[in-house]
Design a protein around this motif. Structure first.
Motif, PDB file in Angstrom:
ATOM      1  N   ASN A  69       0.812  -1.234   0.000  1.00  0.00           N
ATOM      2  CA  ASN A  69       0.000   0.000   0.000  1.00  0.00           C
ATOM      3  C   ASN A  69       0.839   1.276   0.000  1.00  0.00           C
ATOM      4  OD1 ASN A  69      -2.549  -1.309   0.026  1.00  0.00           O
ATOM      5  ND2 ASN A  69      -2.301  -1.678   2.211  1.00  0.00           N
ATOM      6  N   LEU A  70       2.090   1.193  -0.365  1.00  0.00           N
ATOM      7  CA  LEU A  70       2.943   2.377  -0.326  1.00  0.00           C
ATOM      8  C   LEU A  70       2.547   3.444  -1.336  1.00  0.00           C
ATOM      9  CD1 LEU A  70       6.440   0.887   0.451  1.00  0.00           C
ATOM     10  CD2 LEU A  70       4.904   2.144   1.949  1.00  0.00           C
ATOM     11  N   GLY A  71       1.749   3.093  -2.302  1.00  0.00           N
ATOM     12  CA  GLY A  71       1.269   4.089  -3.241  1.00  0.00           C
ATOM     13  C   GLY A  71       0.287   5.063  -2.614  1.00  0.00           C
ATOM     14  N   LEU A  72      -0.193   4.726  -1.423  1.00  0.00           N
ATOM     15  CA  LEU A  72      -1.175   5.584  -0.749  1.00  0.00           C
ATOM     16  C   LEU A  72      -0.537   6.683   0.083  1.00  0.00           C
ATOM     17  CD1 LEU A  72      -3.677   2.829   0.441  1.00  0.00           C
ATOM     18  CD2 LEU A  72      -3.666   4.106  -1.697  1.00  0.00           C
ATOM     19  N   LEU A  73       0.788   6.756   0.111  1.00  0.00           N
ATOM     20  CA  LEU A  73       1.475   7.770   0.915  1.00  0.00           C
ATOM     21  C   LEU A  73       1.019   9.191   0.579  1.00  0.00           C
ATOM     22  CD1 LEU A  73       5.136   6.463   1.070  1.00  0.00           C
ATOM     23  CD2 LEU A  73       3.631   6.897   3.006  1.00  0.00           C
ATOM     24  N   TRP A  74       0.743   9.449  -0.667  1.00  0.00           N
ATOM     25  CA  TRP A  74       0.344  10.788  -1.106  1.00  0.00           C
ATOM     26  C   TRP A  74      -0.933  11.224  -0.397  1.00  0.00           C
ATOM     27  CZ3 TRP A  74      -3.690  12.487  -4.609  1.00  0.00           C
ATOM     28  CH2 TRP A  74      -3.524  13.778  -5.072  1.00  0.00           C
ATOM     29  N   ARG A  75      -1.878  10.284  -0.279  1.00  0.00           N
ATOM     30  CA  ARG A  75      -3.173  10.583   0.329  1.00  0.00           C
ATOM     31  C   ARG A  75      -3.165  10.322   1.831  1.00  0.00           C
ATOM     32  NH1 ARG A  75      -8.025   6.791  -0.481  1.00  0.00           N
ATOM     33  NH2 ARG A  75      -6.446   5.779  -1.724  1.00  0.00           N
ATOM     34  N   ASN A  76      -2.362   9.357   2.255  1.00  0.00           N
ATOM     35  CA  ASN A  76      -2.365   8.941   3.652  1.00  0.00           C
ATOM     36  C   ASN A  76      -0.920   8.814   4.155  1.00  0.00           C
ATOM     37  OD1 ASN A  76      -2.868   7.864   6.142  1.00  0.00           O
ATOM     38  ND2 ASN A  76      -3.824   5.989   5.387  1.00  0.00           N
ATOM     39  N   PRO A  77      -0.300   9.911   4.535  1.00  0.00           N
ATOM     40  CA  PRO A  77       1.118   9.881   4.945  1.00  0.00           C
ATOM     41  C   PRO A  77       1.417   8.979   6.133  1.00  0.00           C
ATOM     42  CG  PRO A  77       0.344  12.142   4.662  1.00  0.00           C
ATOM     43  CD  PRO A  77      -0.852  11.253   4.550  1.00  0.00           C
ATOM     44  N   THR A  78       0.420   8.630   6.921  1.00  0.00           N
ATOM     45  CA  THR A  78       0.687   7.757   8.068  1.00  0.00           C
ATOM     46  C   THR A  78       1.050   6.331   7.651  1.00  0.00           C
ATOM     47  OG1 THR A  78      -1.654   7.216   8.336  1.00  0.00           O
ATOM     48  CG2 THR A  78      -0.803   9.101   9.596  1.00  0.00           C
TER      49      THR A  78
END
Length: 163
Positions: A69-78
Motif C-alpha cells: 500500500n505504499l502508493g497511498l502515501l500521497w493521500r495517507n502519509p501515516t
C-alpha cells in the motif's frame, strides 16, 4: 476477479452487464461484496467462488494483488509508519506470486491477464509475472503521486500467446 476485495471492480463490470467470477483469499471482504452486490442489484451477474470452482479458461483475469500500500502515501502519509519489514515484504511477494500462479492458469489463449498494485515498489511490481511460457507483455505503467497527482499505482498487462 482474483483478489476481488469488497468488489469495486467487479461491481463496476457487473453494472455494465458483464458476468464476473470473484475470489479473494480473505473471507471478510467477500462477505461485504455479497452485501454490496445485493444493494446494487447485480448479484445475478456475480459469482463468488473458490478458484477450484471457476471456469477453466476465460478471456480476462484481473489481479488487484495484495501489496504494501505504499502508493497511498500521497493521500495517507501515516502509511509510512507501517512500512513493511523485510520479512513482511517477502511475505507480500510470496502471496503475490501465489495469486499470480493461480490466476494465470485461468487465462485462455489470446486472453488477457491484468496485474495491479497500489504500490510503487519495484519488487512488488516488476518481479511478479505470470507462471509458465507463452506470455507477451502488452503494457505496463506506474503512476507516481508527484507526477500524476494521484495515489501511486502500477499495472501490467500480458496476453497469453495463442498456440
Amino acid at each position: 476477479d482474483f483478489c476481488a476485495g469488497s468488489g469495486g471492480k467487479a461491481l463496476a463490470l457487473a453494472a455494465g452487464g458483464v458476468a464476473v467470477e470473484c475470489w479473494d483469499p480473505r473471507p471478510g471482504p467477500l462477505r461485504e461484496l455479497r452485501k454490496r452486490a445485493a444493494r446494487a442489484r447485480v448479484h445475478d451477474l456475480l459469482q463468488i467462488c473458490h478458484p477450484d470452482q471457476m471456469r477453466p479458461t476465460v478471456g480476462l483475469v484481473v489481479v488487484d494483488a495484495p501489496c504494501s500500500n505504499l502508493g497511498l502515501l500521497w493521500r495517507n502519509p501515516t502509511v509510512r509508519w507501517s512500512l513493511p519489514a523485510k520479512a513482511d515484504e517477502l511475505t507480500v511477494l510470496a502471496k503475490q506470486r501465489e495469486v499470480m500462479e493461480a490466476a494465470s492458469a485461468f487465462v485462455k489463449p489470446g486472453g488477457i491477464l491484468a496485474y495491479a498494485t497500489c504500490s510503487v515498489l519495484s519488487a512488488e511490481n516488476w518481479s511478479v509475472r505470470p507462471i509458465g511460457m507463452g506470455w507477451e507483455d502488452v503494457e505496463a505503467r506506474t503512476l507516481w503521486p508527484h507526477e500524476d497527482r494521484c495515489d501511486g499505482f502500477f499495472w501490467r498487462i500480458w496476453r497469453r500467446v495463442r498456440r
